[in-house]
Write a protein that holds these residues in place. Structure first.
Motif, short mmCIF file in Angstrom:
data_model
loop_
_atom_site.label_atom_id
_atom_site.label_comp_id
_atom_site.label_asym_id
_atom_site.label_seq_id
_atom_site.Cartn_x
_atom_site.Cartn_y
_atom_site.Cartn_z
N GLU A 1 -5.70 -21.32 -9.30
CA GLU A 1 -4.98 -21.74 -8.10
C GLU A 1 -3.70 -22.46 -8.49
O GLU A 1 -3.64 -23.12 -9.52
N VAL A 2 -2.70 -22.31 -7.64
CA VAL A 2 -1.47 -23.08 -7.76
C VAL A 2 -1.29 -23.85 -6.47
O VAL A 2 -1.85 -23.48 -5.43
N GLU A 3 -0.52 -24.93 -6.55
CA GLU A 3 -0.31 -25.75 -5.36
C GLU A 3 1.12 -26.29 -5.31
O GLU A 3 1.84 -26.27 -6.31
N ILE A 4 1.47 -26.73 -4.12
CA ILE A 4 2.79 -27.30 -3.87
C ILE A 4 2.60 -28.42 -2.85
O ILE A 4 1.66 -28.37 -2.04
N HIS A 5 3.45 -29.43 -2.91
CA HIS A 5 3.38 -30.47 -1.88
C HIS A 5 3.69 -29.85 -0.53
O HIS A 5 4.60 -29.02 -0.41
N ILE A 6 2.96 -30.28 0.47
CA ILE A 6 3.16 -29.74 1.81
C ILE A 6 4.57 -30.04 2.33
O ILE A 6 5.13 -29.29 3.10
N ASP A 7 5.15 -31.14 1.84
CA ASP A 7 6.51 -31.52 2.24
C ASP A 7 7.53 -31.29 1.12
O ASP A 7 8.55 -31.97 1.04
N ALA A 8 7.24 -30.31 0.26
CA ALA A 8 8.06 -30.07 -0.94
C ALA A 8 9.55 -29.89 -0.63
O ALA A 8 10.39 -30.30 -1.41
#
Length: 181
Positions: A108-115
């Motif tokens: 899995e990869v992720e990013i800040h929701i407010d990136a």
């Protein structure tokens, strides 16, 4: 803008092949030798800056981990923000995740929701060093889109054409590969 043959040679010649890494039968494309070659790195970064300076980008997102190097350097040259797309569990705060398939399992990869600072339609370029089967790039592309950003293009230094990963990413956004091998 496309690299000329001399520029392609400078960059390609600076990338080392490492046989049987990380496992037998794999030829790993080692970009550390590109990074420590000031001429090759400058040719690469000059080309990327020239290509993307007219795209009116707001951010560059880089895929963990080598996409961080090229993405952050280009963001600095363009005077815009950089956003990391990380492996799961590496970012603090509220994130969104995307699962993708590996040869033997999932990751899995992720990013800040407010990136992208909650900017609807932020113009984003996604970067990584290499595309193979496209699993990570597809997942990262979906994350950018899921933040309500406008994914303008996905850029790779190297495209391993025989694995057809670009076709999967092109279903989400246009792709630019500097070198197709």
């Amino acid at each position: 803008m496309i690299l000329n043959e001399e520029e392609k040679k400078v960059i390609l010649d600076s990338i080392r092949d490492v046989n049987d890494f990380p496992k037998p039968g794999i030829v790993f494309k080692d970009i550390t030798t590109l990074l420590n070659n000031k001429e090759a790195f400058q040719v690469l970064m000059n080309h990327l800056e020239s290509r993307y300076k007219s795209y009116n980008l707001d951010y560059i997102a880089g895929i963990d981990s080598r996409g961080f190097i090229f993405g952050a350097a280009l963001a600095d040259r363009l005077g815009i923000g950089f956003v990391p797309v990380r492996k799961k569990g590496k970012l603090p705060g509220t994130t969104i995740c995307e699962k993708y398939e590996l040869e033997y399992g999932f990751d899995e990869v992720e990013i800040h929701i407010d990136a992208f600072n909650n900017q609807i339609g932020a113009r984003v370029l996604l970067m990584d060093d290499l595309i193979a089967t496209g699993g990570t790039a597809v997942a990262a592309s979906r994350l950018v889109v899921d933040t309500n950003a406008n994914l303008i293009e996905v850029c790779f230094l190297l495209n391993l054409e025989f694995l057809n990963g670009v076709k999967r990413v092109e279903e989400i956004a246009p792709v630019y590969s500097l070198l197709n091998i």
